[in-house]
Design a protein around this motif. Structure first.
Motif, PDB file in Angstrom:
ATOM      1  N   GLU A   1      -5.106  -8.689 -10.492  1.00  0.00           N
ATOM      2  CA  GLU A   1      -4.239  -8.132 -11.528  1.00  0.00           C
ATOM      3  C   GLU A   1      -3.354  -7.035 -10.946  1.00  0.00           C
ATOM      4  O   GLU A   1      -2.156  -6.931 -11.279  1.00  0.00           O
ATOM      5  N   ALA A   2      -3.930  -6.207 -10.059  1.00  0.00           N
ATOM      6  CA  ALA A   2      -3.139  -5.155  -9.431  1.00  0.00           C
ATOM      7  C   ALA A   2      -2.012  -5.753  -8.600  1.00  0.00           C
ATOM      8  O   ALA A   2      -0.874  -5.258  -8.636  1.00  0.00           O
ATOM      9  N   ARG A   3      -2.302  -6.802  -7.892  1.00  0.00           N
ATOM     10  CA  ARG A   3      -1.250  -7.454  -7.098  1.00  0.00           C
ATOM     11  C   ARG A   3      -0.161  -8.026  -7.999  1.00  0.00           C
ATOM     12  O   ARG A   3       1.022  -7.993  -7.652  1.00  0.00           O
ATOM     13  N   ARG A   4      -0.560  -8.597  -9.120  1.00  0.00           N
ATOM     14  CA  ARG A   4       0.443  -9.160 -10.037  1.00  0.00           C
ATOM     15  C   ARG A   4       1.378  -8.070 -10.541  1.00  0.00           C
ATOM     16  O   ARG A   4       2.603  -8.263 -10.618  1.00  0.00           O
TER      17      ARG A   4
ATOM     18  N   GLY B   1       7.696  -4.985  -7.232  1.00  0.00           N
ATOM     19  CA  GLY B   1       8.033  -3.860  -6.372  1.00  0.00           C
ATOM     20  C   GLY B   1       8.017  -4.244  -4.907  1.00  0.00           C
ATOM     21  O   GLY B   1       8.880  -3.814  -4.128  1.00  0.00           O
ATOM     22  N   VAL B   2       7.033  -5.052  -4.496  1.00  0.00           N
ATOM     23  CA  VAL B   2       6.974  -5.510  -3.107  1.00  0.00           C
ATOM     24  C   VAL B   2       8.189  -6.360  -2.779  1.00  0.00           C
ATOM     25  O   VAL B   2       8.821  -6.200  -1.719  1.00  0.00           O
ATOM     26  N   GLU B   3       8.548  -7.267  -3.664  1.00  0.00           N
ATOM     27  CA  GLU B   3       9.704  -8.138  -3.416  1.00  0.00           C
ATOM     28  C   GLU B   3      10.991  -7.325  -3.294  1.00  0.00           C
ATOM     29  O   GLU B   3      11.869  -7.648  -2.484  1.00  0.00           O
ATOM     30  N   GLN B   4      11.089  -6.255  -4.081  1.00  0.00           N
ATOM     31  CA  GLN B   4      12.281  -5.420  -3.990  1.00  0.00           C
ATOM     32  C   GLN B   4      12.369  -4.737  -2.623  1.00  0.00           C
ATOM     33  O   GLN B   4      13.437  -4.650  -2.023  1.00  0.00           O
TER      34      GLN B   4
ATOM     35  N   HIS C   1       0.811  -1.229   0.000  1.00  0.00           N
ATOM     36  CA  HIS C   1       0.000   0.000   0.000  1.00  0.00           C
ATOM     37  C   HIS C   1       0.838   1.269   0.000  1.00  0.00           C
ATOM     38  O   HIS C   1       0.418   2.292  -0.553  1.00  0.00           O
ATOM     39  N   VAL C   2       2.023   1.228   0.628  1.00  0.00           N
ATOM     40  CA  VAL C   2       2.815   2.446   0.811  1.00  0.00           C
ATOM     41  C   VAL C   2       3.877   2.631  -0.277  1.00  0.00           C
ATOM     42  O   VAL C   2       4.117   3.748  -0.739  1.00  0.00           O
ATOM     43  N   ASP C   3       4.490   1.528  -0.701  1.00  0.00           N
ATOM     44  CA  ASP C   3       5.672   1.625  -1.562  1.00  0.00           C
ATOM     45  C   ASP C   3       5.412   1.269  -3.019  1.00  0.00           C
ATOM     46  O   ASP C   3       6.357   1.233  -3.821  1.00  0.00           O
ATOM     47  N   THR C   4       4.195   0.995  -3.388  1.00  0.00           N
ATOM     48  CA  THR C   4       3.856   0.672  -4.772  1.00  0.00           C
ATOM     49  C   THR C   4       2.587   1.431  -5.168  1.00  0.00           C
ATOM     50  O   THR C   4       1.876   1.954  -4.300  1.00  0.00           O
TER      51      THR C   4
END
Length: 234
Positions: free
Chosen positions: A213-216, A221-224, A196-199
């Motif tokens: 689809e948004a999560r995909r 970015g989340v993994e980074q 929610h904060v970094d993407t």
């Protein structure tokens, strides 16, 4: 509401109810002093009597509704009476309240107020205890975030922990796994925050992109963010 079988009165007494006073449906006058119409009366020897004539005039009326106050008022009163009124539709007498001694009612009210104050103080103590527990738990949750993700800024870890562990929120921090500080629950809280904060995840949802689809789209970015936070700061 308690009810009395019809007819409930026999010389002002009813089995199991003690002294009974009636709220009459029709205008009635006292057979002794002839006063009336009577708001309350006692049937004595088959005829209506006013409260003064049967030595109940000094009692005060306490309407039904507060069970604890009624019970205590009767306990505190040497003399008391049940007040009933006939319900034509149901074909029975029904309790309307009680007559009790004024001093007894005052003592009963003091007891009830004392109980209410005791309950209020207990609620305050319980709220304080829960708040302290919540602070300790949020600190432990933040510490576990920092242990798993040493690169996560301390203030960010505290923010994530406070959000995830908010009482009554239903979030992962309040789950059984979260309360046990399981690694899976802590990681889930961190992932949710990064999402929610970094993407641009929230913007994608607002633009109509389906959640999956948004999560995909933002998964990389989340993994980074997680990789960066897993690295020990130099």
């Amino acid at each position: 509401m308690a009810s009395l079988s019809t007819p409930p009165l026999r010389n002002g007494l009813v089995v199991g109810a003690g002294l009974v006073v009636v709220q009459p449906l029709r205008k009635r006058h006292c057979a002794g002093c002839r006063r009336g119409p009577l708001a309350l009366l006692v049937v004595e020897a088959g005829v209506p009597r006013c409260l003064d004539c049967v030595d109940l005039g000094h009692l005060v009326f306490l309407p039904r509704g507060d069970t604890a106050l009624t019970r205590r008022a009767r306990e505190e009163s040497t003399l008391s009476a049940v007040v009933v009124r006939f319900n034509r539709r149901r074909g029975r007498y029904e309790r309307q309240g009680v007559l009790v001694e004024e001093a007894g009612l005052a003592r009963a009210e003091e007891r009830c107020l004392a109980d209410a104050e005791a309950r209020r103080r207990r609620r305050v103590r319980d709220a304080g205890r829960r708040a302290a527990e919540d602070v300790r738990f949020a600190e432990a949750f933040a510490a576990e975030i920092r242990r798993l993700f040493p690169g996560c800024p301390e203030e960010r870890a505290r923010t994530i922990a406070a959000h995830a562990s908010l009482r009554g929120s239903g979030r992962v921090g309040r789950s059984a796994a979260g309360r046990a500080l399981s690694e899976g629950a802590v990681v889930s809280a961190v992932v949710a925050s990064a999402r929610h904060v970094d993407t641009p995840y929230d913007q994608l949802l607002m633009s109509g992109v389906p959640r999956h689809e948004a999560r995909r789209r933002i998964a990389a970015g989340v993994e980074q963010v997680l990789r960066d936070w897993r690295d020990v700061p130099a």
